[in-house]
Design a protein around this motif. Structure first.
Motif, PDB file in Angstrom:
ATOM      1  N   ALA A  28      -5.490  34.347  32.797  1.00 16.41           N
ATOM      2  CA  ALA A  28      -4.703  34.758  31.631  1.00 16.41           C
ATOM      3  C   ALA A  28      -3.863  33.602  31.105  1.00 16.41           C
ATOM      4  N   VAL A  29      -3.319  32.793  32.010  1.00 12.32           N
ATOM      5  CA  VAL A  29      -2.514  31.634  31.589  1.00 12.32           C
ATOM      6  C   VAL A  29      -3.379  30.644  30.822  1.00 12.32           C
ATOM      7  N   GLN A  30      -4.594  30.373  31.327  1.00 14.41           N
ATOM      8  CA  GLN A  30      -5.492  29.443  30.635  1.00 14.41           C
ATOM      9  C   GLN A  30      -5.846  29.947  29.240  1.00 14.41           C
ATOM     10  N   GLU A  31      -6.079  31.230  29.117  1.00 12.55           N
ATOM     11  CA  GLU A  31      -6.403  31.787  27.803  1.00 12.55           C
ATOM     12  C   GLU A  31      -5.212  31.683  26.848  1.00 12.55           C
ATOM     13  N   GLN A  32      -4.024  31.940  27.365  1.00 20.27           N
ATOM     14  CA  GLN A  32      -2.840  31.913  26.522  1.00 20.27           C
ATOM     15  C   GLN A  32      -2.468  30.502  26.079  1.00 20.27           C
ATOM     16  N   LEU A  33      -2.887  29.494  26.859  1.00 17.88           N
ATOM     17  CA  LEU A  33      -2.545  28.115  26.499  1.00 17.88           C
ATOM     18  C   LEU A  33      -3.192  27.676  25.198  1.00 17.88           C
ATOM     19  N   THR A  34      -4.238  28.347  24.769  1.00 18.54           N
ATOM     20  CA  THR A  34      -4.913  27.989  23.520  1.00 18.54           C
ATOM     21  C   THR A  34      -4.348  28.734  22.313  1.00 18.54           C
ATOM     22  N   VAL A  35      -3.413  29.637  22.551  1.00 14.04           N
ATOM     23  CA  VAL A  35      -2.850  30.448  21.464  1.00 14.04           C
ATOM     24  C   VAL A  35      -1.655  29.718  20.865  1.00 14.04           C
ATOM     25  N   ASP A  36      -1.633  29.621  19.531  1.00 12.76           N
ATOM     26  CA  ASP A  36      -0.561  28.894  18.859  1.00 12.76           C
ATOM     27  C   ASP A  36       0.805  29.503  19.126  1.00 12.76           C
ATOM     28  N   SER A  37       0.880  30.821  19.159  1.00 14.09           N
ATOM     29  CA  SER A  37       2.174  31.467  19.402  1.00 14.09           C
ATOM     30  C   SER A  37       2.689  31.139  20.799  1.00 14.09           C
ATOM     31  N   THR A  38       1.774  31.040  21.771  1.00 15.82           N
ATOM     32  CA  THR A  38       2.190  30.668  23.127  1.00 15.82           C
ATOM     33  C   THR A  38       2.706  29.239  23.165  1.00 15.82           C
ATOM     34  N   LYS A  39       2.035  28.343  22.463  1.00 17.54           N
ATOM     35  CA  LYS A  39       2.488  26.951  22.413  1.00 17.54           C
ATOM     36  C   LYS A  39       3.877  26.854  21.781  1.00 17.54           C
ATOM     37  N   ALA A  40       4.079  27.606  20.711  1.00 14.38           N
ATOM     38  CA  ALA A  40       5.398  27.607  20.074  1.00 14.38           C
ATOM     39  C   ALA A  40       6.455  28.155  21.020  1.00 14.38           C
ATOM     40  N   ALA A  41       6.104  29.201  21.766  1.00 16.76           N
ATOM     41  CA  ALA A  41       7.053  29.785  22.718  1.00 16.76           C
ATOM     42  C   ALA A  41       7.378  28.796  23.834  1.00 16.76           C
ATOM     43  N   ILE A  42       6.368  28.049  24.297  1.00 16.94           N
ATOM     44  CA  ILE A  42       6.601  27.044  25.340  1.00 16.94           C
ATOM     45  C   ILE A  42       7.533  25.956  24.836  1.00 16.94           C
ATOM     46  N   ALA A  43       7.307  25.496  23.617  1.00 21.05           N
ATOM     47  CA  ALA A  43       8.175  24.471  23.041  1.00 21.05           C
ATOM     48  C   ALA A  43       9.617  24.965  22.924  1.00 21.05           C
ATOM     49  N   LYS A  44       9.785  26.200  22.463  1.00 19.75           N
ATOM     50  CA  LYS A  44      11.121  26.787  22.352  1.00 19.75           C
ATOM     51  C   LYS A  44      11.772  26.919  23.725  1.00 19.75           C
TER      52      LYS A  44
ATOM     53  N   VAL B 125      10.387  17.264  22.376  1.00 19.90           N
ATOM     54  CA  VAL B 125       9.831  18.613  22.519  1.00 19.90           C
ATOM     55  C   VAL B 125       9.490  19.206  21.160  1.00 19.90           C
ATOM     56  N   GLY B 126      10.258  18.847  20.140  1.00 23.02           N
ATOM     57  CA  GLY B 126      10.021  19.386  18.810  1.00 23.02           C
ATOM     58  C   GLY B 126       8.831  18.784  18.094  1.00 23.02           C
ATOM     59  N   GLN B 127       8.223  17.756  18.665  1.00 18.83           N
ATOM     60  CA  GLN B 127       7.048  17.150  18.038  1.00 18.83           C
ATOM     61  C   GLN B 127       5.864  18.126  18.069  1.00 18.83           C
ATOM     62  N   PRO B 128       5.035  18.141  17.020  1.00 23.00           N
ATOM     63  CA  PRO B 128       3.932  19.124  16.938  1.00 23.00           C
ATOM     64  C   PRO B 128       2.959  19.063  18.110  1.00 23.00           C
ATOM     65  N   LEU B 129       2.701  17.872  18.635  1.00 23.15           N
ATOM     66  CA  LEU B 129       1.677  17.723  19.673  1.00 23.15           C
ATOM     67  C   LEU B 129       2.269  17.666  21.081  1.00 23.15           C
ATOM     68  N   PHE B 130       3.558  17.977  21.235  1.00 29.14           N
ATOM     69  CA  PHE B 130       4.183  17.872  22.561  1.00 29.14           C
ATOM     70  C   PHE B 130       3.497  18.774  23.576  1.00 29.14           C
ATOM     71  N   VAL B 131       3.318  20.039  23.235  1.00 28.99           N
ATOM     72  CA  VAL B 131       2.728  20.988  24.188  1.00 28.99           C
ATOM     73  C   VAL B 131       1.282  20.603  24.494  1.00 28.99           C
ATOM     74  N   ASP B 132       0.495  20.255  23.452  1.00 31.15           N
ATOM     75  CA  ASP B 132      -0.903  19.869  23.669  1.00 31.15           C
ATOM     76  C   ASP B 132      -1.020  18.591  24.489  1.00 31.15           C
TER      77      ASP B 132
END
Length: 415
Positions: free
Chosen positions: A111-127, A311-318
Motif C-alpha cells: 500500500a505504501v508503494q502504491e501511495q508513493l505514486t499519488v500526487d496527493s500523497t507526495k504533497a502530504a509528505i512534503a507538508k 522541502v518546498g521544491q517540486p521534485l524534493f519528494v521524488d
C-alpha cells in the motif's frame, strides 16, 4: 417498511372482510369452509400484529402487561446486544486469530508503494516534512550544541595539537612559506619612500652622535659629510633589499641558518611547553568569549530555513523521499528473516492493543445506544428490521387462513 406495513394491513383487512362477508352469507357448505379459513387468518393476523406491536410499544396505547418489550427492557437488551458483539462476534480471541491469518506488513508495504505514486500523497509528505522541520526545538538544540562544543574545546590537548601542527607544517613546508611571506612583507615595507627616508635620518643621527677618537673620528665626520640622509637611506635600503633577495634562494646559507634557528627554538621542550600553555589560556578565553550559543542558533535558523526551502521544491519528494522509502522497502522484501520479525512484532503490538482496549467496544456501543431516546431507538430499529417484522403479520394471516381451511376440511371429514 411502509410498503410492507401497507401489505400487512391489506392482508388483515382481506381476512376481516372475508370473515364478515361469509358470516353474512347463507349458502352452500363451501361458504362455511371459507369462513373457517378467513376466521383463522383474521385471528393469526391479529395475533401477529399484537406480537409485532408489543415489541416496540403498547398495542392501541393500552398498557397491557408484557408489551412495549424493548423500551421496558432497554438495559437488558442493550447489555445482551453488547455482550453478544463483544464476547461472541468480536471476542479478543476471534480478532487475534483473524489477525494472525492476515499478512499485515506485506500488505502495508504494498500500500505504501502504491501511495508513493499519488500526487496527493507526495504533497502530504512534503507538508509533513515541512511541519517536522519547523517543529524542531532550535533552542534546546542550540543549548546542547553549545555545551558539546565547549566540552570539546576544553578537552583539546593543546600540547599534542601543537606537536601535530608543527609536524604538518614541517612536512608541507609551511615554515618556509611563512618565511617567504615575511620576506615579501619586509620587501614591500623597506621599498616605501617614507621608510627609506626614516632609515636614512636614523642612520645619520646615529653617526652624528657616535663618539670616537683620532683618525676614526676624522673618517667618520668625512663619511657623514659625504653621505646625506637621503643617500644613507638609499644605501641602507639597497643593502636590506639585496639581503632579502639573497634570502629567497633556498640554498642561501643565511636562509638555512635562520630557518634552522627557528626550528630549533620551536623544537626545544621548554619553548613548546610555553607555547602550549599560552594556547591553553587562549582556549579557555576562546570558549568564554566566542558566544557560541548565539552563533549556533543563527546557524540552526539558517539551516532550518534552507531545509524548509528545499522541502518546498517540486521534485524534493521524488528525488529524496521516494527513493529512500523504496530502498527501505526493497531491503525489507529481500530479507525474509527481518520481514518475519517485524511482522511478528507488529502483530504482537496490535494484540496488546486489542487486549488493553477490547472493553472499549462495549463502552462505545453503549455510548451510541444511550445517545438515542426510546422513540428514536424504536424508529431506528423499525427502519432496519420493521419490514421483516411486518411480513410476519402477512405470513400469520396467510398461514392462519390455510390452517383454518385444513381444520375445516378435517372437521368435515371426521363428522
Amino acid at each position: 417498511m411502509r410498503n410492507s406495513k401497507h401489505t400487512a394491513t391489506i392482508s388483515l383487512a382481506v381476512m376481516a372482510a372475508g370473515f364478515i362477508g361469509t358470516l353474512l352469507i347463507e349458502g352452500p357448505p363451501w361458504v362455511r369452509f371459507l369462513q373457517t379459513g378467513f376466521e383463522a387468518g383474521l385471528v393469526g393476523g391479529l395475533a401477529d400484529w399484537f406480537a409485532v406491536t408489543a415489541l416496540f410499544r403498547h398495542p392501541l396505547g393500552i398498557p397491557i402487561p408484557h408489551t412495549a418489550l424493548l423500551p421496558n427492557n432497554r438495559d437488558k437488551v442493550a447489555k445482551a446486544f453488547i455482550s453478544t458483539i463483544q464476547n461472541d462476534l468480536l471476542s479478543k480471541q476471534s480478532i487475534t486469530n483473524k489477525l494472525a491469518e492476515i499478512p499485515l506488513l506485506p500488505r502495508l508495504l504494498s500500500a505504501v508503494q502504491e501511495q508513493l505514486t499519488v500526487d496527493s500523497t507526495k504533497a502530504a509528505i512534503a507538508k509533513a516534512c515541512e511541519f517536522i522541520i519547523r517543529q524542531l526545538p532550535l533552542d534546546k538544540l542550540a543549548d546542547y550544541a553549545e555545551k558539546e562544543a565547549a566540552r570539546l574545546i576544553r578537552e583539546l590537548d593543546m600540547r599534542q595539537l601543537l606537536e601535530k601542527g608543527l609536524a604538518q607544517a614541517y612536512a608541507k613546508g609551511y615554515d618556509e612559506k611563512t618565511f617567504d611571506f615575511a620576506l615579501d612583507m619586509a620587501e614591500r615595507l623597506v621599498s616605501k619612500t617614507e621608510i627609506r627616508d626614516r632609515m636614512g635620518a636614523m642612520a645619520a643621527q646615529a653617526l652624528t652622535h657616535m663618539k670616537t677618537n683620532g683618525l676614526m673620528q676624522f673618517a667618520m665626520n668625512a663619511f657623514v659629510g659625504f653621505f646625506n640622509e637621503e643617500k644613507l637611506g638609499q644605501l641602507i635600503q639597497q643593502f636590506i633589499l639585496s639581503g632579502i633577495a639573497g634570502m629567497r634562494d633556498r640554498e642561501n646559507p643565511n636562509r638555512q641558518a635562520v630557518l634552522e634557528s627557528l626550528r630549533g627554538w620551536l623544537n626545544e621542550p621548554e619553548h613548546r611547553s610555553g607555547i602550549a600553555a599560552e594556547l591553553e589560556g587562549l582556549k579557555a578565553q576562546l570558549a568564554e568569549e566566542m558566544q557560541l550559543r548565539g552563533k549556533i542558533m543563527d546557524l540552526l535558523v539558517r539551516l532550518q530555513e534552507q531545509a524548509v526551502k528545499s522541502v518546498g521544491q517540486p521534485l524534493f519528494v521524488d528525488t529524496h523521499v521516494v527513493p529512500f522509502v523504496q530502498r527501505l522497502i526493497q531491503r525489507l522484501e529481500n530479507d525474509p528473516e527481518l520481514l518475519k520479525r517485524l511482522e511478528t512484532g507488529l502483530k504482537e503490538q496490535i494484540a496488546r492493543l486489542i487486549e488493553a482496549n477490547h472493553h472499549r467496544i462495549g463502552v462505545l456501543i453503549k455510548e451510541n445506544i444511550d445517545r438515542f431516546d426510546d422513540e428514536t431507538l424504536i424508529e431506528l430499529m423499525e427502519d432496519k428490521i420493521g419490514s421483516d417484522l411486518q411480513w410476519i403479520r402477512v405470513n400469520g394471516a396467510v398461514c392462519g387462513f390455510l390452517i383454518g381451511l385444513v381444520l375445516a376440511g378435517l372437521e368435515s371429514v371426521l363428522r
